[in-house]
Design a protein around this motif. Structure first.
Motif, PDB file in Angstrom:
ATOM      1  N   LYS A   1       0.683   7.945  -5.437  1.00 15.11           N
ATOM      2  CA  LYS A   1      -0.007   7.868  -6.742  1.00 15.11           C
ATOM      3  C   LYS A   1      -1.183   8.837  -6.807  1.00 15.11           C
ATOM      4  O   LYS A   1      -1.379   9.565  -7.792  1.00 15.11           O
ATOM      5  CB  LYS A   1      -0.484   6.434  -6.973  1.00 15.11           C
ATOM      6  CG  LYS A   1      -1.302   6.277  -8.281  1.00 15.11           C
ATOM      7  CD  LYS A   1      -2.653   5.701  -7.975  1.00 15.11           C
ATOM      8  CE  LYS A   1      -3.365   5.295  -9.247  1.00 15.11           C
ATOM      9  NZ  LYS A   1      -4.273   6.325  -9.756  1.00 15.11           N
ATOM     10  N   PHE A   2      -1.968   8.872  -5.701  1.00 14.70           N
ATOM     11  CA  PHE A   2      -3.132   9.765  -5.697  1.00 14.70           C
ATOM     12  C   PHE A   2      -2.716  11.226  -5.541  1.00 14.70           C
ATOM     13  O   PHE A   2      -3.424  12.125  -5.996  1.00 14.70           O
ATOM     14  CB  PHE A   2      -4.099   9.350  -4.594  1.00 14.70           C
ATOM     15  CG  PHE A   2      -4.740   8.014  -4.864  1.00 14.70           C
ATOM     16  CD1 PHE A   2      -5.503   7.808  -6.015  1.00 14.70           C
ATOM     17  CD2 PHE A   2      -4.576   6.942  -3.986  1.00 14.70           C
ATOM     18  CE1 PHE A   2      -6.093   6.587  -6.273  1.00 14.70           C
ATOM     19  CE2 PHE A   2      -5.166   5.716  -4.245  1.00 14.70           C
ATOM     20  CZ  PHE A   2      -5.917   5.534  -5.389  1.00 14.70           C
TER      21      PHE A   2
ATOM     22  N   VAL B   1       3.808   4.123  -9.209  1.00 17.37           N
ATOM     23  CA  VAL B   1       3.610   2.901  -8.414  1.00 17.37           C
ATOM     24  C   VAL B   1       4.445   1.760  -8.982  1.00 17.37           C
ATOM     25  O   VAL B   1       5.105   1.016  -8.227  1.00 17.37           O
ATOM     26  CB  VAL B   1       2.118   2.518  -8.385  1.00 17.37           C
ATOM     27  CG1 VAL B   1       1.934   1.122  -7.791  1.00 17.37           C
ATOM     28  CG2 VAL B   1       1.325   3.539  -7.591  1.00 17.37           C
TER      29      VAL B   1
ATOM     30  N   TYR C   1       7.369  -0.167  -7.125  1.00 17.15           N
ATOM     31  CA  TYR C   1       7.376  -1.619  -6.961  1.00 17.15           C
ATOM     32  C   TYR C   1       8.675  -2.220  -7.513  1.00 17.15           C
ATOM     33  O   TYR C   1       9.228  -3.171  -6.930  1.00 17.15           O
ATOM     34  CB  TYR C   1       6.174  -2.237  -7.660  1.00 17.15           C
ATOM     35  CG  TYR C   1       4.890  -2.156  -6.869  1.00 17.15           C
ATOM     36  CD1 TYR C   1       4.864  -1.616  -5.588  1.00 17.15           C
ATOM     37  CD2 TYR C   1       3.689  -2.630  -7.399  1.00 17.15           C
ATOM     38  CE1 TYR C   1       3.695  -1.541  -4.859  1.00 17.15           C
ATOM     39  CE2 TYR C   1       2.502  -2.569  -6.672  1.00 17.15           C
ATOM     40  CZ  TYR C   1       2.513  -2.012  -5.401  1.00 17.15           C
ATOM     41  OH  TYR C   1       1.346  -1.944  -4.688  1.00 17.15           O
TER      42      TYR C   1
ATOM     43  N   VAL D   1      -3.103  -4.193 -12.861  1.00 17.02           N
ATOM     44  CA  VAL D   1      -3.188  -2.806 -13.343  1.00 17.02           C
ATOM     45  C   VAL D   1      -2.897  -2.720 -14.834  1.00 17.02           C
ATOM     46  O   VAL D   1      -3.635  -2.104 -15.619  1.00 17.02           O
ATOM     47  CB  VAL D   1      -2.229  -1.902 -12.543  1.00 17.02           C
ATOM     48  CG1 VAL D   1      -2.155  -0.504 -13.160  1.00 17.02           C
ATOM     49  CG2 VAL D   1      -2.672  -1.805 -11.088  1.00 17.02           C
TER      50      VAL D   1
ATOM     51  N   VAL E   1      -0.425  -7.187  -8.117  1.00 24.51           N
ATOM     52  CA  VAL E   1      -1.002  -5.850  -8.331  1.00 24.51           C
ATOM     53  C   VAL E   1      -0.626  -5.316  -9.701  1.00 24.51           C
ATOM     54  O   VAL E   1      -1.476  -4.770 -10.445  1.00 24.51           O
ATOM     55  CB  VAL E   1      -0.546  -4.898  -7.216  1.00 24.51           C
ATOM     56  CG1 VAL E   1      -0.973  -3.461  -7.539  1.00 24.51           C
ATOM     57  CG2 VAL E   1      -1.117  -5.327  -5.874  1.00 24.51           C
TER      58      VAL E   1
ATOM     59  N   LEU F   1       0.809  -1.220   0.000  1.00 27.13           N
ATOM     60  CA  LEU F   1       0.000   0.000   0.000  1.00 27.13           C
ATOM     61  C   LEU F   1       0.843   1.271   0.000  1.00 27.13           C
ATOM     62  O   LEU F   1       0.343   2.348  -0.354  1.00 27.13           O
ATOM     63  CB  LEU F   1      -0.914   0.002   1.230  1.00 27.13           C
ATOM     64  CG  LEU F   1      -2.026  -1.053   1.260  1.00 27.13           C
ATOM     65  CD1 LEU F   1      -2.734  -1.021   2.608  1.00 27.13           C
ATOM     66  CD2 LEU F   1      -3.020  -0.827   0.127  1.00 27.13           C
TER      67      LEU F   1
ATOM     68  N   TRP G   1       0.796   3.900  -2.907  1.00 27.32           N
ATOM     69  CA  TRP G   1      -0.482   4.360  -3.436  1.00 27.32           C
ATOM     70  C   TRP G   1      -0.868   5.772  -2.983  1.00 27.32           C
ATOM     71  O   TRP G   1      -1.441   6.532  -3.795  1.00 27.32           O
ATOM     72  CB  TRP G   1      -1.586   3.359  -3.113  1.00 27.32           C
ATOM     73  CG  TRP G   1      -1.429   2.126  -3.967  1.00 27.32           C
ATOM     74  CD1 TRP G   1      -0.720   1.023  -3.672  1.00 27.32           C
ATOM     75  CD2 TRP G   1      -1.960   1.933  -5.273  1.00 27.32           C
ATOM     76  NE1 TRP G   1      -0.771   0.115  -4.711  1.00 27.32           N
ATOM     77  CE2 TRP G   1      -1.541   0.653  -5.719  1.00 27.32           C
ATOM     78  CE3 TRP G   1      -2.756   2.698  -6.129  1.00 27.32           C
ATOM     79  CZ2 TRP G   1      -1.874   0.139  -6.958  1.00 27.32           C
ATOM     80  CZ3 TRP G   1      -3.113   2.173  -7.372  1.00 27.32           C
ATOM     81  CH2 TRP G   1      -2.664   0.907  -7.768  1.00 27.32           C
TER      82      TRP G   1
ATOM     83  N   ASP H   1      -1.855  11.953  -9.259  1.00 32.95           N
ATOM     84  CA  ASP H   1      -2.995  11.927 -10.177  1.00 32.95           C
ATOM     85  C   ASP H   1      -4.127  12.851  -9.744  1.00 32.95           C
ATOM     86  O   ASP H   1      -4.715  13.559 -10.587  1.00 32.95           O
ATOM     87  CB  ASP H   1      -3.533  10.499 -10.301  1.00 32.95           C
ATOM     88  CG  ASP H   1      -2.606   9.606 -11.116  1.00 32.95           C
ATOM     89  OD1 ASP H   1      -1.711  10.150 -11.791  1.00 32.95           O
ATOM     90  OD2 ASP H   1      -2.769   8.370 -11.048  1.00 32.95           O
TER      91      ASP H   1
ATOM     92  N   GLY I   1       0.666   8.586 -12.101  1.00 35.79           N
ATOM     93  CA  GLY I   1       0.715   8.011 -10.748  1.00 35.79           C
ATOM     94  C   GLY I   1       0.902   6.509 -10.781  1.00 35.79           C
ATOM     95  O   GLY I   1       1.623   5.934  -9.945  1.00 35.79           O
ATOM     96  N   GLU I   2       0.264   5.847 -11.751  1.00 31.46           N
ATOM     97  CA  GLU I   2       0.446   4.394 -11.856  1.00 31.46           C
ATOM     98  C   GLU I   2       1.863   4.039 -12.291  1.00 31.46           C
ATOM     99  O   GLU I   2       2.430   3.036 -11.838  1.00 31.46           O
ATOM    100  CB  GLU I   2      -0.579   3.824 -12.835  1.00 31.46           C
ATOM    101  CG  GLU I   2      -2.003   3.833 -12.257  1.00 31.46           C
ATOM    102  CD  GLU I   2      -3.058   3.520 -13.296  1.00 31.46           C
ATOM    103  OE1 GLU I   2      -4.170   3.146 -12.899  1.00 31.46           O
ATOM    104  OE2 GLU I   2      -2.783   3.666 -14.513  1.00 31.46           O
TER     105      GLU I   2
END
Length: 607
Positions: free
Chosen positions: A52-53, A305, A309, A182, A178, A46, A49, A56, A301-302
């Motif tokens: 990311k927000f 992520v 990762y 995505v 994950v 998590l 994330w 975005d 944002g993705e």
């Protein structure tokens, strides 16, 4: 051990997996630790994330997903509040990661260390119960290296494996799941590095294991040499051989160093190679991810992520690369420990073993044959009956088989032919513990442990205390000798009894045998190294010890032979004469030859 058929493959060496049974008693704690590690893995998943927000939704005003939109401020009109909420989420995730990591690692480490302690305890217990033939074959330095260095290597492995490896594995699996959900094409690009790294590490691990196995073998040889030199340091000093032993030690140490450096070079090579592969994978992922953002397939944002990762994958991969050496060392250590565990004692107890209520002390040898190896017979067809309370002296030249014969009585060895009987029972049909409780030993070299005099005497009987030790010393007539020591019965004797004279050590050994109160006493050259004054005291103590007991004496001093009820003359593993001293002297034969050569005080040299 039973020989394998010619066509049978050699047994598989022990591995770390073979030691998993030591974790079973701790399944509950390991389950709790695993739960904490799984929770930490979820937190690590998590962690990227909120960022990311922030990218975005806060910066680019993209709407939040429906589940989060009901919980978080609207990015369109309350961007600052959303930023504060996401920042707080990042802080809470960081705190959770720290707490879960601490408690999970703590439980995992403590459990692993206890399991390794259990291995060490069982290894020591197993070593103590292996037959004397095993210990005769092995160098004590090598066994010490297994109890010390190899167990320490397993502890190092537990420390490395327990600090986050399990969490990293869970995190890597979660990250892969994950990313595939995505954007699976991008995920495949990122994850393509994993099989490459796995193949690379497998190849290096195989080479590392061979190198560390060689290094541990050389280290065991080194410590075996050290133990041998230190155990005989008085001989080294007496003959002025210190420079020679310095050179021998340096040669063994250099071989050990060369083997260790070879393994270390391999270990050092792995980390840069892994780093290069990860750098190439990161570059490819950034390029491909940027094209996916520009094509509108994923958001910025993705992409962040995914890169987080990828970075998260790099950390455990680098840790695994560093651990390759630790794992290889631990695998070799497990093999070496397993070699000892796989040894079975040649002295085995029957499942239907008898434990008689009492022992009279009658001993009988029926056509006994024995040898220490194939084609090396030591005893040939020995037949002898010893009645309870009888004193029997065994005499003969060096190598005649005297010590070997008496070693069969407490079942240090089993005969290869014939049988040894105690009160009419074959020793192999009796409980081993029962047999050895019926025998007390006094050896040529009186063996004592670091501790006080009374503790060494009390060693002869489980549960005995100071009062019992003093009573035993009085019974054999050495109370005044011990009282004359600087602190009497509380005198500390030092390692191997270094603070006592040879006669004092022998007196302590005799008192220990008296405390055991066994019906059978074995005296193996008990006065061979004593001066005349001390010998008189020891002989009187031995007479008191043997009173009313079946006594076997191996002796080369006439004073301990003449009073025997029966003298047995051995020559090249055979009984050639039996009788009393007077009978044997009157008969021309081997005993008279030994007597004639022993006019100066010695009858024969000990085996």
């Amino acid at each position: 051990m039973t020989a394998l058929p010619a066509h049978a493959p050699p047994p598989e060496p022990y591995s770390l997996w073979d030691l998993r049974g030591y974790l079973r008693p701790y399944r509950g704690v390991l389950g709790a630790a695993g739960g904490l590690m799984a929770a930490r893995a979820a937190v690590l998943l998590l962690a990227p994330w909120p960022l990311k927000f922030i990218i975005d939704s806060v910066l680019f005003h993209r709407p939040l997903p429906p589940p989060l939109a009901a919980l978080l401020p609207d990015p369109a009109g309350r961007g600052a509040a959303l930023l504060a909420a996401l920042g707080a989420a990042m802080l809470l995730l960081g705190l959770a990661d720290t707490a879960l990591g601490y408690w999970g690692n703590r439980l995992m480490l403590r459990t692993g260390q206890r399991a390794v302690f259990d291995v060490r305890r069982d290894l020591f217990a197993h070593l103590q119960r292996l037959s004397l033939s095993f210990h005769r074959r092995q160098r004590s330095g090598s066994l010490m290296a297994r109890l010390g260095g190899d167990i320490q290597t397993l502890q190092d492995f537990v420390v490395s494996a327990g600090t986050g490896v399990f969490a990293h594995l869970l995190t890597m699996l979660g990250m892969a799941a994950v990313m595939l959900s995505v954007d699976w094409p991008f995920a495949l690009v990122v994850l393509a590095v994993v099989p490459l790294l796995v193949g690379l590490m497998r190849r290096y691990n195989a080479r590392l294991r061979r190198a560390f196995r060689h290094a541990r073998m050389k280290e065991g040889e080194l410590w075996g040499k050290v133990q041998e030199i230190l155990a005989n340091v008085h001989v080294v000093q007496a003959y002025g051989r210190e420079p020679y032993e310095d050179r021998r030690f340096a040669e063994h140490a250099e071989r050990s160093l060369d083997a260790t450096l070879e393994a270390s070079d391999l270990q050092v090579q792995l980390a840069p190679v892994v780093g290069l592969v990860m750098a190439l994978a990161t570059g490819a992922a950034v390029w491909y991810g940027a094209t996916r953002v520009m094509a509108g397939r994923i958001t910025a944002g993705e992409l962040l992520v995914f890169l987080a990762y990828l970075r998260g994958l790099a950390a455990p991969v680098r840790q695994f690369a560093k651990m390759a050496g630790v794992v290889s060392k631990a695998s070799v250590a497990a093999e070496r420990v397993g070699e000892v565990f796989s040894e079975a004692s040649e002295i085995r107890e029957s499942p239907q073993a008898l434990t008689p209520a009492a022992c009279r002390g009658q001993i009988e040898f029926r056509s006994v044959g024995f040898g220490y190896g194939p084609g090396e017979p030591v005893l040939h067809g020995i037949t002898l009956r010893i009645e309870p309370g009888q004193t029997v002296a065994l005499v003969g030249a060096t190598g005649a088989g005297k010590s070997t014969l008496v070693s069969l009585v407490p079942r240090f060895h089993d005969p290869l032919g014939g049988a040894v009987l105690l009160d009419g029972h074959d020793l192999r049909s009796l409980s081993l513990g029962f047999v050895r409780r019926q025998v007390a030993l006094v050896l040529q070299e009186a063996l004592v442990f670091a501790g006080t005099v009374w503790e060494n005497i009390a060693y002869g009987l489980d549960g005995a205390g100071r009062a019992e030790a003093i009573a035993a010393a009085r019974a054999v007539g050495i109370h005044e000798l011990i009282e004359a020591l600087p602190e009497g019965y509380d005198t500390f004797v030092g390692e191997r009894g270094a603070m006592l004279s040879g006669g004092q050590r022998q007196c302590v050994s005799i008192a220990r045998a008296m405390l055991r109160n066994a019906p059978i006493v074995i005296l193996d050259e008990p006065t061979s190294s004593l001066d005349a004054q001390t010998e008189g005291l020891v002989l009187e103590a031995l007479r008191r010890l043997g009173r009313g007991r079946t006594t076997l004496i191996i002796a080369h001093r006439l004073a301990t032979v003449r009073g025997a009820d029966l003298i047995v003359v051995l020559d090249e593993g055979r009984i050639v004469q039996t009788g009393t001293h007077a009978q044997l002297v009157a008969t021309r034969g081997r005993y008279l030859e030994l007597w004639s050569s022993g006019v100066g005080g010695a009858l024969a040299v000990a085996d």
